[in-house]
Design a protein around this motif. Structure first.
Motif, PDB file in Angstrom:
ATOM      1  N   GLU A  76      -8.118  -1.298  -7.440  1.00 51.74           N
ATOM      2  CA  GLU A  76      -7.054  -0.306  -7.643  1.00 51.74           C
ATOM      3  C   GLU A  76      -5.895  -0.547  -6.679  1.00 51.74           C
ATOM      4  O   GLU A  76      -4.722  -0.468  -7.069  1.00 51.74           O
ATOM      5  CB  GLU A  76      -7.612   1.109  -7.452  1.00 51.74           C
ATOM      6  N   GLU A  77      -6.216  -0.833  -5.426  1.00 53.89           N
ATOM      7  CA  GLU A  77      -5.167  -1.094  -4.429  1.00 53.89           C
ATOM      8  C   GLU A  77      -4.394  -2.352  -4.772  1.00 53.89           C
ATOM      9  O   GLU A  77      -3.162  -2.383  -4.656  1.00 53.89           O
ATOM     10  CB  GLU A  77      -5.797  -1.204  -3.038  1.00 53.89           C
ATOM     11  N   TYR A  78      -5.091  -3.386  -5.225  1.00 54.02           N
ATOM     12  CA  TYR A  78      -4.426  -4.630  -5.595  1.00 54.02           C
ATOM     13  C   TYR A  78      -3.462  -4.381  -6.764  1.00 54.02           C
ATOM     14  O   TYR A  78      -2.337  -4.881  -6.761  1.00 54.02           O
ATOM     15  CB  TYR A  78      -5.451  -5.706  -5.962  1.00 54.02           C
ATOM     16  N   SER A  79      -3.893  -3.582  -7.728  1.00 59.28           N
ATOM     17  CA  SER A  79      -3.048  -3.265  -8.873  1.00 59.28           C
ATOM     18  C   SER A  79      -1.787  -2.517  -8.425  1.00 59.28           C
ATOM     19  O   SER A  79      -0.673  -2.825  -8.868  1.00 59.28           O
ATOM     20  CB  SER A  79      -3.832  -2.427  -9.882  1.00 59.28           C
ATOM     21  N   GLU A  80      -1.958  -1.552  -7.534  1.00 62.70           N
ATOM     22  CA  GLU A  80      -0.797  -0.806  -7.038  1.00 62.70           C
ATOM     23  C   GLU A  80       0.134  -1.715  -6.237  1.00 62.70           C
ATOM     24  O   GLU A  80       1.363  -1.601  -6.324  1.00 62.70           O
ATOM     25  CB  GLU A  80      -1.239   0.393  -6.197  1.00 62.70           C
TER      26      GLU A  80
END
Length: 110
Positions: free
Chosen positions: A93-97
């Motif tokens: 999720e953090e990588y996507s953001e």
């Protein structure tokens, strides 16, 4: 009945004959709409420097968010490598953001 622009012209032409205070009052009344309109335009428009400052603040906020995400992503990746499946999900999720934020952060050569 005189037309409005004619009466204003007559009042302005008669200013030299009026006393000082009355002449100032007439000038203030005559110029008030122009001052009000000018003030409204000033409030409605953004100067270039104000726009630059706003853009700079927005870029700094994105950079700060990107830094926080990177640190959290690194931490969650370490936990993920140690077998924590929840950490793997959070890292994704953090990588996507981070990928969503990257286009909004200017590139700075080193």
């Amino acid at each position: 009945m005189p037309r409005p622009h004619c009466s204003a012209a007559l009042v302005l032409a008669a200013l030299p004959a009026l006393s000082g205070c009355l002449a100032k009052t007439v000038i203030d009344v005559a110029t008030a709409p122009v001052r009000v309109a000018g003030k409204a335009v000033d409030l409605a428009t953004t100067s270039q420097s104000e726009a630059d400052e706003k853009r700079g603040r927005e870029i700094r906020k994105r950079e700060e968010r990107l830094g926080k995400l990177q640190r959290a992503h690194d931490r969650h990746m370490r936990d993920c490598e140690n077998g924590d499946d929840d950490a793997c999900d959070r890292a994704r999720e953090e990588y996507s953001e981070m990928q969503d934020l990257m286009p909004g952060v200017p590139y700075e050569p080193r």
